[in-house]
Scaffold this motif. Structure first.
Motif, PDB file in Angstrom:
ATOM      1  N   UNK A   2      42.178 -26.394  -4.601  1.00  0.00           N
ATOM      2  CA  UNK A   2      41.829 -27.266  -5.727  1.00  0.00           C
ATOM      3  C   UNK A   2      41.412 -26.331  -6.863  1.00  0.00           C
ATOM      4  N   UNK A   3      42.276 -26.230  -7.863  1.00  0.00           N
ATOM      5  CA  UNK A   3      42.098 -25.220  -8.908  1.00  0.00           C
ATOM      6  C   UNK A   3      40.696 -25.194  -9.487  1.00  0.00           C
ATOM      7  N   UNK A   4      40.102 -24.025  -9.505  1.00  0.00           N
ATOM      8  CA  UNK A   4      38.799 -23.747 -10.139  1.00  0.00           C
ATOM      9  C   UNK A   4      37.606 -24.306  -9.385  1.00  0.00           C
ATOM     10  N   UNK A   5      37.837 -25.043  -8.286  1.00  0.00           N
ATOM     11  CA  UNK A   5      36.695 -25.605  -7.544  1.00  0.00           C
ATOM     12  C   UNK A   5      35.774 -24.487  -7.040  1.00  0.00           C
ATOM     13  N   UNK A   6      36.369 -23.317  -6.778  1.00  0.00           N
ATOM     14  CA  UNK A   6      35.546 -22.237  -6.215  1.00  0.00           C
ATOM     15  C   UNK A   6      34.603 -21.619  -7.247  1.00  0.00           C
ATOM     16  N   UNK A   7      34.808 -21.901  -8.529  1.00  0.00           N
ATOM     17  CA  UNK A   7      33.919 -21.274  -9.527  1.00  0.00           C
ATOM     18  C   UNK A   7      32.518 -21.878  -9.509  1.00  0.00           C
ATOM     19  N   UNK A   8      32.380 -23.218  -9.544  1.00  0.00           N
ATOM     20  CA  UNK A   8      31.032 -23.757  -9.357  1.00  0.00           C
ATOM     21  C   UNK A   8      30.455 -23.461  -7.974  1.00  0.00           C
ATOM     22  N   UNK A   9      31.315 -23.420  -6.942  1.00  0.00           N
ATOM     23  CA  UNK A   9      30.802 -23.059  -5.605  1.00  0.00           C
ATOM     24  C   UNK A   9      30.169 -21.665  -5.670  1.00  0.00           C
ATOM     25  N   UNK A  10      30.889 -20.742  -6.288  1.00  0.00           N
ATOM     26  CA  UNK A  10      30.402 -19.356  -6.365  1.00  0.00           C
ATOM     27  C   UNK A  10      29.132 -19.275  -7.206  1.00  0.00           C
ATOM     28  N   UNK A  11      29.074 -20.075  -8.251  1.00  0.00           N
ATOM     29  CA  UNK A  11      27.887 -20.055  -9.113  1.00  0.00           C
ATOM     30  C   UNK A  11      26.675 -20.563  -8.338  1.00  0.00           C
ATOM     31  N   UNK A  12      26.864 -21.649  -7.593  1.00  0.00           N
ATOM     32  CA  UNK A  12      25.772 -22.174  -6.784  1.00  0.00           C
ATOM     33  C   UNK A  12      25.352 -21.178  -5.716  1.00  0.00           C
ATOM     34  N   UNK A  13      26.347 -20.536  -5.096  1.00  0.00           N
ATOM     35  CA  UNK A  13      26.037 -19.537  -4.061  1.00  0.00           C
ATOM     36  C   UNK A  13      25.240 -18.392  -4.682  1.00  0.00           C
ATOM     37  N   UNK A  14      25.654 -17.984  -5.886  1.00  0.00           N
ATOM     38  CA  UNK A  14      24.966 -16.877  -6.571  1.00  0.00           C
ATOM     39  C   UNK A  14      23.532 -17.270  -6.938  1.00  0.00           C
ATOM     40  N   UNK A  15      23.301 -18.550  -7.179  1.00  0.00           N
ATOM     41  CA  UNK A  15      21.913 -18.993  -7.433  1.00  0.00           C
ATOM     42  C   UNK A  15      21.069 -18.804  -6.171  1.00  0.00           C
ATOM     43  N   UNK A  16      21.695 -19.046  -5.023  1.00  0.00           N
ATOM     44  CA  UNK A  16      20.985 -18.820  -3.756  1.00  0.00           C
ATOM     45  C   UNK A  16      20.674 -17.347  -3.558  1.00  0.00           C
TER      46      UNK A  16
END
Ligand SMILES: Cc1ncc(C[n+]2csc(CCOP(=O)(O)OP(=O)(O)O)c2C)c(N)n1
Ligand SMILES: [Mg+2]
Length: 351
Positions: free
Chosen positions: A125-139
């Motif tokens: 799903x195009x670009x879905x991984x960008x918010x996932x990565x951002x949230x992960x990086x917040x962790x």
């Protein structure tokens, strides 16, 4: 801004004091070997799809330098979110051919344990991984370790709302995240120049990201820039974006015929900038590659190709009915009907 380049298409190395890199025979041999192996794996997977052994394959041909140069600039403990054609990067993290192929055989929803390799599942799903990565990086930020996160995506994905939300969110939160765009000039049949008016690295600055553009077919430049930017993020400098200018030499996927929308001369002009041939020219000129090394890499490539074919043919039939029972708590008439049709389809293949 001109892309950072250390190695010209004819293989001439010109150092850049802004992007220091000690170019040793060992470093070049390692990059060369990994890129050759990745291309061989990719070619083999393409052949398997053409023989009906895989349902679909998305080639990484032409993008080996962007992937190998960047992932090797990270620590193995840094968490990576790939898109869906990051085979060259995945192999560097130690993923096996079986793990990379099984999803495209239709036998699994993903083939590997992301925690084991610090390499997330492919995201279609195009670009879905960008918010996932951002949230992960917040962790990661809250854990207070010196780990960083990297996310790979394409030029086309950068047009999605989620990508732009992630750029803003990451910048505002100051998370330890590297956005790595492989601008391969095409989003299926849509060329980059008709889907954006400002280059991505320029747009990224507007979000407050530190942004750079690099020749994505120059493994040395990709490595030097990614290493410096990764260390800056690790030191607490906040998120950054690297746009690697490269080219998708193959079709978008095995379902695509690129001759319908792009010219042979365009492909030729990029073939002349092939990332593997470029590094090889440097190595030949420096005397860093000989017949013995070529023969050794050829043997390794043959073994990888053999393993790729073998594991693919060994994938047995698999029960996929779990997707009808494991996703929704309550079954619906529609779901029951879909399950019935799926089971009938499977039975029709029995012989
Ligand atoms: C949300 C969403 N929209 C559309 C698609 C269909 N689609 C799959 S790949 C693709 C093009 C992506 O291009 P790019 O991001 O440049 O990556 P590349 O394939 O060139 O590596 C499109 C439109 C999708 N998978 N997801
Ligand atoms: Mg693209």
């Amino acid at each position: 801004m001109e892309p950072v380049q250390l190695l010209s298409p004819d293989g001439t190395f010109t150092p850049d004091p802004a992007w220091p890199l000690e170019v040793t025979p060992q470093l070049c041999r390692d990059f060369y070997r990994r890129m050759v192996l990745a291309r061989r794996f990719d070619d083999e997977a393409l052949a398997l799809q053409r023989q009906g052994e895989l349902g679909l394959w998305l080639q990484s041909r032409g993008q080996e330098a962007a992937q190998v140069g960047s992932i090797l600039a990270l620590r193995d403990t840094d968490y990576v979110f790939p898109s869906y054609r990051e085979q060259a990067a995945a192999l560097c993290r130690g993923l096996t051919p079986a793990e990379l192929l099984v999803q495209w055989r239709g036998n699994a929803l993903s083939g590997w344990d992301p925690a084991r390799y610090r390499f997330h599942i492919y995201t279609l799903v195009l670009a879905a991984q960008l918010p996932h990565a951002t949230g992960y990086a917040m962790g990661v930020q809250r854990d207070g370790t010196d780990e960083i996160v990297a996310v790979y995506f394409g030029d086309g994905a950068s047009s999605e709302g989620e990508a732009n939300e992630a750029f803003n969110w990451a910048a505002a939160a100051g998370v330890p995240l590297l956005f790595f765009c492989q601008n391969n000039h095409w989003a299926i049949s849509t060329p980059t120049h008709i889907q954006m008016r400002a280059p991505l690295h320029q747009r990224a600055r507007g979000f407050g990201l530190d942004a750079h553009v690099v020749d994505g077919n120059d493994v040395l430049a990709v490595h030097a820039v990614t290493r410096a930017v990764a260390e800056q993020i690790r030191a607490g400098g906040g998120p950054a974006l690297i746009e690697a200018v490269t080219y998708r030499m193959a079709g978008h996927s095995t379902s695509d015929d690129p001759t319908r929308y792009r010219t042979a001369s365009e492909l030729d002009s990029w073939q002349a900038r092939d990332p593997i041939a470029r590094l090889e020219s440097l190595m030949v000129a420096q005397g860093w590659i000989d017949e013995e090394l070529r023969a050794q890499i050829a043997r390794e490539s043959d073994a990888l190709a053999e393993e790729t074919r073998r594991v693919c043919r060994e994938f047995g039939p698999v029960d996929m009915t779990g997707m009808f029972s494991a996703v929704l708590a309550q079954q619906s008439p529609l779901l029951a009907e879909e399950r019935r049709r799926h089971e009938a389809l499977v039975v029709s293949y029995a012989d």
